[in-house]
Every structure is written in structure tokens, then in C-alpha cells.
Design an enzyme around this catalytic site. Sequence first.
Site, PDB file in Angstrom:
ATOM      1  N   HIS A  57       4.296  -6.364   5.464  1.00  0.00           N
ATOM      2  CA  HIS A  57       2.743  -6.462   4.046  1.00  0.00           C
ATOM      3  C   HIS A  57       2.661  -8.195   3.520  1.00  0.00           C
ATOM      4  O   HIS A  57       4.454  -8.970   3.974  1.00  0.00           O
ATOM      5  CB  HIS A  57       2.613  -5.624   3.411  1.00  0.00           C
ATOM      6  CG  HIS A  57       2.619  -4.436   3.606  1.00  0.00           C
ATOM      7  ND1 HIS A  57       2.275  -2.990   3.161  1.00  0.00           N
ATOM      8  CD2 HIS A  57       1.843  -3.697   5.139  1.00  0.00           C
ATOM      9  CE1 HIS A  57       2.133  -1.778   3.761  1.00  0.00           C
ATOM     10  NE2 HIS A  57       1.827  -2.247   5.324  1.00  0.00           N
ATOM     11  N   GLU A  59       2.734  -9.243   0.221  1.00  0.00           N
ATOM     12  CA  GLU A  59       4.502  -9.220  -0.197  1.00  0.00           C
ATOM     13  C   GLU A  59       5.620  -9.508   0.262  1.00  0.00           C
ATOM     14  O   GLU A  59       6.498 -10.317  -0.049  1.00  0.00           O
ATOM     15  CB  GLU A  59       4.241  -8.476  -1.360  1.00  0.00           C
ATOM     16  CG  GLU A  59       2.510  -7.760  -1.594  1.00  0.00           C
ATOM     17  CD  GLU A  59       1.731  -7.280  -0.973  1.00  0.00           C
ATOM     18  OE1 GLU A  59       1.004  -6.284  -1.793  1.00  0.00           O
ATOM     19  OE2 GLU A  59       2.535  -7.142   0.266  1.00  0.00           O
ATOM     20  N   CYS A  85       1.551  -1.186  -1.804  1.00  0.00           N
ATOM     21  CA  CYS A  85       1.501   0.089  -1.991  1.00  0.00           C
ATOM     22  C   CYS A  85       3.032   0.770  -2.158  1.00  0.00           C
ATOM     23  O   CYS A  85       3.438   0.058  -2.823  1.00  0.00           O
ATOM     24  CB  CYS A  85       1.249   0.367  -0.428  1.00  0.00           C
ATOM     25  SG  CYS A  85       3.332  -0.626   0.963  1.00  0.00           S
ATOM     26  N   CYS A  94       5.707  -1.133  -1.189  1.00  0.00           N
ATOM     27  CA  CYS A  94       5.951  -3.173  -1.184  1.00  0.00           C
ATOM     28  C   CYS A  94       6.036  -2.365  -2.576  1.00  0.00           C
ATOM     29  O   CYS A  94       7.053  -3.387  -2.733  1.00  0.00           O
ATOM     30  CB  CYS A  94       5.064  -4.148  -0.982  1.00  0.00           C
ATOM     31  SG  CYS A  94       3.934  -4.320   0.491  1.00  0.00           S
TER      32      CYS A  94
END
Length: 212
Positions: A57, A59, A85, A94
Site C-alpha cells: 500500500h 504508506e 487500513c 498499515c
Amino acid sequence: MNRNVNADHQTLMRIAIAEAERARGATGDNPWVGCVIVAADGRTLGRGHTQGPGEDHAEIGALRDATDHGRDVVGATMYSTLEPCSFHGRTPACSRVIIDRGIGRIVIGMRDPHPRVDGEGARILQEAGVEVIESVCEEDVRRQLGAWVLAHHPHEPRRRARALAEELGSHAVVAALMDIYGTDRAGAESVVRSARTRGPTTSKRSTESTSS
């Protein structure tokens, strides 16, 4: 949660928004998200955007970029266009990784409409001592992610359509949805029809999605 917004936050969030555009069309059912990590002195420590399904993702990509360049992110500020998330799907949550890496503050564009996230990621971060600032450039981010929201989390625009109908009258809802989600008239009219025929409950498809 701190919802104060200043010009620096908006400027840096727009850099994250531009980063997100690099992922558009290449993320499967995940949203195209952008992320930037900034030191207290203004130096950019890392940038990232969503990869394909089951991959990093935004991040995590930004954290990985900082690590690859030998940059310490402890106490730094992270700008993410979408709320991190909160659950382990195809990738680890994350929000937990952000905590483990010592990020001191996170600035979020908009909350993730996924029913398993939608404020939970922000709550996890805040409870771990991370400062959370929300709703920075939120309108821009929602328009950027409008196609994804309509396709994968239709419960959110349906709920908004009902609220807009009560506030503005049914005649104005289509135009309002076109502006909010950056969609065309056909897309907005489809939301309105669906809002009239379906209840306010979250869709099964949305609940089962593994995206952030």
C-alpha cells in the site's frame, strides 16, 4: 482527533495526491493512494503509492522508500490521501506498521469507506500515541477516488445521496454527486436510482472486499 488544517498540510497533501495519480489504473480493486513522509525540518523522507493487489500500500511504499535511502522516520509526519487500513487482508494492516516504525503524526485526506476501516485505522493510530489530523484536501481526494468508491463501496454514495435529497431536494442530488465524486451524469443517476431501491445497509460486496 485534531482536524485543524494549515497551508503546509494542504501543500504536502497535494504532493501525496499527485503521487496517488501514478497508481491510477494499476491497483486492481484497491484505491490509488499516495503517501509522503516529511521530517520536522521539511525534508522529504519517503514517497509511495499503491502497488498491485497483494503488494505494498502507499504508506508501506513510502516507508520502504525512506529505508532504502537510509532515512530515519521516527517522529516524522506522514501524509496519506486515504486513512491507513486497520486489518490484515492480502497485506498487513498499515496502521500497525506505521506505529511500529515510530511515525509521530499522520495527516489523512479522507476516511476509508471500507466498513472494516472507516475510522478504525485512525483510532488505532491515535490510541498508540500518533497524532492524527483528518480531512485535509478531503474534497479533492474524494473526487480523485470517486470511481473507486462508486465501484467498490457503493453504500457510501447511496447514503450520501439520501442525505442530499433531504437537504437539497431530489432535483439537485445528481449535480451534487457529480461534483463530490467527480463522476459523470450517468454514474450519479445510477447512484440515485440505487439509493431509492436499496436499503441503507452496507453491501455484501463492500464488506467482503480485501482492499484498504
